[in-house]
Design a protein around this motif. Structure first.
Motif, PDB file in Angstrom:
ATOM      1  N   ASP A   8      33.941 -14.980  31.200  1.00 49.99           N
ATOM      2  CA  ASP A   8      33.875 -14.259  32.472  1.00 49.99           C
ATOM      3  C   ASP A   8      32.857 -13.148  32.225  1.00 49.99           C
ATOM      4  OD1 ASP A   8      34.078 -12.632  34.653  1.00 49.99           O
ATOM      5  OD2 ASP A   8      36.233 -12.314  34.495  1.00 49.99           O
ATOM      6  N   PRO A   9      31.668 -13.250  32.774  1.00 46.04           N
ATOM      7  CA  PRO A   9      30.621 -12.286  32.451  1.00 46.04           C
ATOM      8  C   PRO A   9      30.828 -10.898  33.061  1.00 46.04           C
ATOM      9  CG  PRO A   9      29.831 -13.810  34.109  1.00 46.04           C
ATOM     10  CD  PRO A   9      31.201 -14.291  33.693  1.00 46.04           C
ATOM     11  N   ASP A  14      29.436  -5.484  34.225  1.00 43.05           N
ATOM     12  CA  ASP A  14      29.858  -4.164  34.695  1.00 43.05           C
ATOM     13  C   ASP A  14      29.243  -3.062  33.842  1.00 43.05           C
ATOM     14  OD1 ASP A  14      31.339  -5.352  36.696  1.00 43.05           O
ATOM     15  OD2 ASP A  14      33.296  -4.983  35.740  1.00 43.05           O
ATOM     16  N   LEU A  15      29.173  -3.279  32.540  1.00 42.90           N
ATOM     17  CA  LEU A  15      28.514  -2.300  31.660  1.00 42.90           C
ATOM     18  C   LEU A  15      27.051  -2.123  32.058  1.00 42.90           C
ATOM     19  CD1 LEU A  15      29.763  -3.126  28.046  1.00 42.90           C
ATOM     20  CD2 LEU A  15      30.191  -1.050  29.366  1.00 42.90           C
ATOM     21  N   LEU A  71      35.758 -13.122  27.077  1.00 45.15           N
ATOM     22  CA  LEU A  71      35.901 -14.444  26.466  1.00 45.15           C
ATOM     23  C   LEU A  71      37.337 -14.930  26.663  1.00 45.15           C
ATOM     24  CD1 LEU A  71      33.773 -13.683  23.312  1.00 45.15           C
ATOM     25  CD2 LEU A  71      33.135 -15.144  25.245  1.00 45.15           C
ATOM     26  N   GLN A  72      37.612 -15.356  27.879  1.00 47.13           N
ATOM     27  CA  GLN A  72      38.976 -15.648  28.311  1.00 47.13           C
ATOM     28  C   GLN A  72      39.643 -16.763  27.522  1.00 47.13           C
ATOM     29  OE1 GLN A  72      38.480 -16.470  32.496  1.00 47.13           O
ATOM     30  NE2 GLN A  72      38.760 -14.336  33.035  1.00 47.13           N
ATOM     31  N   VAL A 109      28.091 -19.410  22.089  1.00 47.30           N
ATOM     32  CA  VAL A 109      27.070 -20.114  22.878  1.00 47.30           C
ATOM     33  C   VAL A 109      27.088 -19.592  24.320  1.00 47.30           C
ATOM     34  CG1 VAL A 109      26.477 -22.360  23.892  1.00 47.30           C
ATOM     35  CG2 VAL A 109      26.960 -22.177  21.448  1.00 47.30           C
ATOM     36  N   ALA A 110      28.280 -19.438  24.881  1.00 51.70           N
ATOM     37  CA  ALA A 110      28.391 -18.949  26.260  1.00 51.70           C
ATOM     38  C   ALA A 110      27.839 -17.537  26.387  1.00 51.70           C
ATOM     39  CB  ALA A 110      29.854 -18.986  26.719  1.00 51.70           C
ATOM     40  N   LEU A 111      28.180 -16.669  25.435  1.00 53.99           N
ATOM     41  CA  LEU A 111      27.665 -15.288  25.475  1.00 53.99           C
ATOM     42  C   LEU A 111      26.152 -15.253  25.362  1.00 53.99           C
ATOM     43  CD1 LEU A 111      29.944 -13.024  23.246  1.00 53.99           C
ATOM     44  CD2 LEU A 111      29.353 -12.678  25.645  1.00 53.99           C
TER      45      LEU A 111
END
Length: 118
Positions: A8-9, A14-15, A71-72, A109-111
């Motif tokens: 969940d990005p 938000d940062l 990283l849910q 990989v997702a990050l």
């Protein structure tokens, strides 16, 4: 667990939205690369040794760090391990701990796809 997003990005976006630079996000990804593999190994070693207390502590720390990064799916896996270990069900916890390395790779990989280095 399969219904959860890998990433969940929103926490990292938000940062960025409040003015953090992309270098902060890269630093957080770097910290994950440093911190997660030893924690994963520690959870697995603790469970293999029957050390529920250490497994609980390490899984809890991992869960918190992963949750903060969005990283849910990986965080949920750590949470499930923590619950099983707290309840003294080490065999199911061990089975789930075997999934941690692949979850780490999937999360990384997702990050890196969502937040490529500038």
């Amino acid at each position: 667990m399969s219904d959860l997003l890998i990433l969940d990005p929103r926490p990292l976006r938000d940062l960025l939205d409040i003015g953090a630079g992309p270098e902060l996000v890269q630093e957080l990804i770097g910290l994950l690369k440093e911190d997660a593999p030893p924690r994963v190994a520690s959870v697995q070693a603790a469970l293999a040794a029957g050390d529920a207390a250490t497994a609980i502590q390490e899984a809890h720390q991992l869960k918190g760090a992963l949750g903060n990064l969005g990283l849910q799916k990986f965080a949920d896996l750590a949470a499930q391990i923590e619950v099983h270990a707290r309840e003294g069900r080490l065999d199911p916890a061990r089975g789930l701990a075997g999934l941690l390395p692949a979850a780490y790779e999937e999360a990384l990989v997702a990050l890196e796809s969502a937040f490529p280095e500038p």
